[in-house]
Enzyme design. Structure first.
Site, PDB file in Angstrom:
ATOM      1  N   ALA A 105      21.485 114.888 -71.617  1.00 28.02           N
ATOM      2  CA  ALA A 105      22.418 114.951 -70.493  1.00 28.02           C
ATOM      3  C   ALA A 105      22.255 116.272 -69.766  1.00 28.02           C
ATOM      4  O   ALA A 105      21.782 117.253 -70.327  1.00 28.02           O
ATOM      5  CB  ALA A 105      23.850 114.789 -70.998  1.00 28.02           C
ATOM      6  N   GLY A 151      22.162 112.417 -74.758  1.00 28.30           N
ATOM      7  CA  GLY A 151      22.701 111.334 -73.945  1.00 28.30           C
ATOM      8  C   GLY A 151      21.704 110.222 -73.722  1.00 28.30           C
ATOM      9  O   GLY A 151      22.081 109.049 -73.567  1.00 28.30           O
ATOM     10  N   GLU A 154      21.933 108.097 -76.748  1.00 25.64           N
ATOM     11  CA  GLU A 154      23.189 107.342 -76.707  1.00 25.64           C
ATOM     12  C   GLU A 154      23.070 106.156 -75.752  1.00 25.64           C
ATOM     13  O   GLU A 154      23.604 105.071 -76.010  1.00 25.64           O
ATOM     14  CB  GLU A 154      24.336 108.263 -76.297  1.00 25.64           C
ATOM     15  CG  GLU A 154      24.713 109.266 -77.382  1.00 25.64           C
ATOM     16  CD  GLU A 154      25.847 110.180 -76.987  1.00 25.64           C
ATOM     17  OE1 GLU A 154      26.941 110.083 -77.569  1.00 25.64           O
ATOM     18  OE2 GLU A 154      25.645 111.007 -76.065  1.00 25.64           O
ATOM     19  N   GLU A 176      22.946 117.739 -80.012  1.00 23.60           N
ATOM     20  CA  GLU A 176      24.102 118.415 -79.410  1.00 23.60           C
ATOM     21  C   GLU A 176      24.672 119.525 -80.289  1.00 23.60           C
ATOM     22  O   GLU A 176      25.205 120.516 -79.779  1.00 23.60           O
ATOM     23  CB  GLU A 176      25.205 117.396 -79.093  1.00 23.60           C
ATOM     24  CG  GLU A 176      24.900 116.464 -77.940  1.00 23.60           C
ATOM     25  CD  GLU A 176      24.144 115.221 -78.363  1.00 23.60           C
ATOM     26  OE1 GLU A 176      24.019 114.289 -77.540  1.00 23.60           O
ATOM     27  OE2 GLU A 176      23.655 115.162 -79.513  1.00 23.60           O
TER      28      GLU A 176
END
Length: 776
Positions: A105, A151, A154, A176
């Protein structure tokens, strides 16, 4: 199955060499409403093949894909029309970037947040976006080639089916935690659902990447694809075309129900783990064991891993809805912590230090000469040949060369064993390494890096010998940890080509390279040296010349203060605990042994001569006595501790003879400031103050490189962001107040830098005044 097998939960790792590349903020134009190929769309391209919508992710003006506001907005529009377009039966999400699905992300979205509510909202929006994917009535297939992290991973988990190439570049993971965060878009819940709680804890707590093969075994990938394909030439374009073709066929088969997606338990272990989650005793043991391991390895200094355990447990015990809610709340809380801000700052700094701020050199370095096949020279040769350079390595004896070549071969064998390179690639790499006993092999070298004994006379002899052989354009780089480069350059006939390149041991593992320029070093030489360091895979800082440069100078202060503390009666083991509890990976006493007490003594006297009483601390004669007694540290088997080759769970035994020397000849009575906090801050304050003085004196160009050098070279706590970022959080006023009280007791060594004094008077002054913005 024994209960203890279920309790093999992962350990949290705080290493910063696992940072992933998350990408930067990019702007896009809004996607057109119709699902057709739209050339005006900047980040996403679409086409329809046999009733299958193919969505290609291709973030413009970026080497990698990252999830940002504009890309997700475009994707949402596509998903909405996918649902209502009866001509489309399924979809494939694939990347247009070589070697990258989605690298993560866009962290600049998070950096703009000023409250935990804002950060939690980002998490909830991410969850909602991926719920939209997961809840689609039409199957969506993720076709993965290259890195699929954070991300991006995910997003792939939210898809109904995942295909991945077995390319070595394909890596999946949730890094993360390395930014002080947790997967915030549903990752903590989906990992447990797709695999098991052990996998979720392992990936989330370590931030490690797994290969496609491993991901398939643990249930995170459904189908593996050979990156070459039948009869295809080995290139990225062919790989992506073949992957897309397979993904389209799979999407069609799922839509027609020819292929049933059935994810039952993959193994007996999976079945036992899933069943055990319903047993309070076993479930409690698993999570308590994970928590215990985290606290042991992190000393409780990193809040993210503990939050991860709590959130995963909530999802297991209270259900997915509660898990998602706990995840978004924890994400917001973690985003506001100084630890996360420090780690994100460090990531940004690391990214900046992988760039050449001196520009592209006019000519490329192709051939590297390495002088000296010892531990450092062999390490330098290894990272050079491993990254595409033709390398000549010279030593004074066949025995020395053989020892160096053996070290390099062992390093390559480890890479083969870990499947980072193939046997064929290993042989190709080693073929570029040419051992020699003759200087003549350096006649065509573009750069020669000398790693000979740390003695000025030896360095001078080597420089003179090299300059009589190497071509006029050749750079001569000296690997030294403390000798001023201008002193080494005194005998050089072309000082503009001479530069310092300070590597850290072990060279193949330590990320930092400290490049040192002296007043006559040319910009072209500097640019070339930085380019070489970057190609070697290093994070590079460039500093100006001076005694001890930057890293050795600031490290010396903490070690010398540590000696004084031991003279005051602090036990070596306690000294180690003080520095480790602050966040250093290695204790001060152990570090002295690792550096070598003889090396430390040599540097100590040189720096004391250069800086006078300000570099006072422990009695330097103690170091001389230790050297005379043969206590040189780990390399001699004895130093402050004893190194007898045994491996035990307890602390390494203290060298009692060392304690006897200290107590009989160098014992001091503490003058005060001897609480646990004061003892720690006494060491840390001197370290930080010296870093600030290096900035004042122009040794450092900026605080960012100072932070990177301290963390990646010396182990300053990563969660702090480095000494300069630490001052901003701890506050200069508090630091100056402490230092002045210590100076009253111990003298000029604790005189705070003028910069700190000025900052203490004006709280608005910071080393990072715009902390939180996407620009450093």
């Amino acid at each position: 199955m024994a209960v203890n097998q279920l309790l093999r939960v992962p350990m949290y790792m705080s290493r910063t060499d696992l940072f992933c590349r998350l990408g930067g903020l990019m702007s896009t134009k809004k996607y057109a409403s119709s699902i057709v190929k739209d050339e005006s769309a900047k980040d996403l391209r679409t086409k329809v093949v046999d009733d299958v919508l193919v969505v290609t992710l291709d973030l413009q003006n970026a080497k990698v894909n990252s999830l940002n506001v504009s890309m997700t907005s475009e994707m949402k529009s596509i998903l909405q029309e996918l649902e209502i377009n009866s001509a489309i039966t399924s979809a494939v999400v694939i990347s247009g970037k070589p070697g990258c699905f989605i690298a993560g992300a866009d962290i600049s979205m998070l950096e703009k947040c000023r409250t935990l509510e804002e950060a939690s909202k980002i998490s909830r929006e991410g969850q909602d976006f991926f719920h939209q994917i997961g809840n689609s009535r039409k199957p969506i297939v993720a076709a993965i080639n290259g890195v699929c992290l954070g991300g991006g991973f995910e997003l792939a988990m939210a898809c109904h089916y995942r295909i991945a190439t077995t390319s070595r570049a394909t890596k999946l993971g949730t890094p993360e935690v390395l930014l002080g965060l947790l997967p915030g878009a549903g990752g903590t819940v989906r990992l447990s659902e797709l695999s098991n709680v052990a996998t979720a804890l392992d990936l989330c707590l370590t931030g490690k990447h797994v290969s496609a093969d491993r991901a398939k075994k643990i249930g995170l990938v459904d189908l593996l694809v050979n990156p070459l394909g039948p009869g295809l030439a080995p290139n990225e374009e062919n790989t992506m075309q073949y992957l897309e073709k397979i993904a389209i066929e799979v999407a069609k088969d799922i839509a027609s129900e020819k292929l049933k997606v059935n994810r039952g338990s993959k193994s007996l272990m999976d079945k036992v783990l899933k069943a055990s989650m319903g047993v309070d005793f076993i479930r409690n043991r698993i999570f308590k064991t994970a928590q215990k391991q985290v606290l042991k390895l992190s000393n409780g200094l990193y809040p993210a891993p503990l939050k991860i355990i709590d959130v995963i447990r909530t999802g297991i015990e209270k259900g997915t809805s509660a898990g998602y809610e706990a995840e978004s709340k924890a994400f917001g809380e973690l985003a506001m912590t100084p630890e996360s801000k420090g780690l994100i700052s460090l990531f940004r700094g690391q990214t900046e230090c992988r760039k050449n701020r001196f520009g592209h050199p006019k000519s490329e370095v192709k051939t590297v000469g390495v002088l000296g096949a010892g531990l450092m020279g062999s390490g330098i040769a290894q990272v050079s040949v491993n990254n595409g350079y033709q390398v000549f390595i010279k030593d004074t004896s066949i025995k020395g060369l053989a020892r160096g070549l053996e070290q390099i071969q062992k390093g390559l064998d480890v890479q083969v064993k870990r499947k980072r390179i193939s046997v064929m690639e290993c042989n190709q790499i080693i073929s570029k390494l040419k051992p020699t006993l003759d200087y003549k092999k350096f006649q065509n070298a573009d750069i020669v890096i000398e790693a000979v004994f740390e003695d000025l006379k030896v360095k001078h002899a080597v420089i003179s010998e090299l300059e009589s052989i190497v071509p006029s354009h050749c750079i001569i780089a000296t690997n030294t940890s403390a000798i001023p480069i201008k002193n080494i350059a005194e005998v050089s006939s072309r000082p503009e080509n001479l530069i310092g390149m300070h590597y850290f041991s072990p060279v193949d593992k330590m990320q930092l390279l400290e490049i040192i320029t002296h007043p006559k070093t040319s910009k072209e030489t500097t640019a070339k040296a930085v380019a070489v360091g970057l190609k070697q895979g290093k994070v590079v800082i460039t500093v100006n010349d001076g005694p001890g440069f930057y890293t050795t100078r600031i490290l010396s202060t903490i070690l010398y203060e540590g000696i004084r503390l031991m003279q005051e009666g602090v036990e070596p083991t306690e000294l180690d605990n003080l520095t480790k509890l602050f966040g250093f990976p290695v204790g001060a006493a152990t570090l002295f042994d690792e550096v070598g007490i003889d090396v430390g003594a040599h540097i100590a006297f040189d720096l004391a001569k250069a800086f006078g009483e300000r570099f006072s601390g422990g009695n330097l004669n103690l170091l001389q006595d230790l050297v005379l007694a043969g206590f040189l540290g780990r390399k001699s088997g004895k130093g402050i501790f004893i190194y007898d080759g045994t491996k035990g769970k307890g602390s390494r035994p203290v060298n009692m003879d060392f304690l006897t020397i200290v107590k009989e000849k160098y014992s001091l009575v503490s003058k005060g400031a001897n609480t646990t906090e004061d003892l720690t801050i006494r060491m840390v304050a001197r370290f930080v103050n010296e870093a600030v003085l290096c900035l004042e004196e122009g040794i450092l160009d900026n605080p960012l490189e100072g932070d990177i050098g301290a963390v990646f070279g010396l182990g300053f706590p990563p969660f702090s962001g480095g000494p300069f970022r630490w001052v901003d959080h701890y506050t200069a006023s508090k630091l100056v107040e402490n230092m002045k009280s210590y100076a009253d007791l111990y003298g000029i060594a604790f005189k705070p830098a003028q910069t700190l004094v000025d900052m203490a008077k004006d709280s608005s002054k910071k080393f990072y005044p715009n902390a939180g913005s996407s620009k450093l």
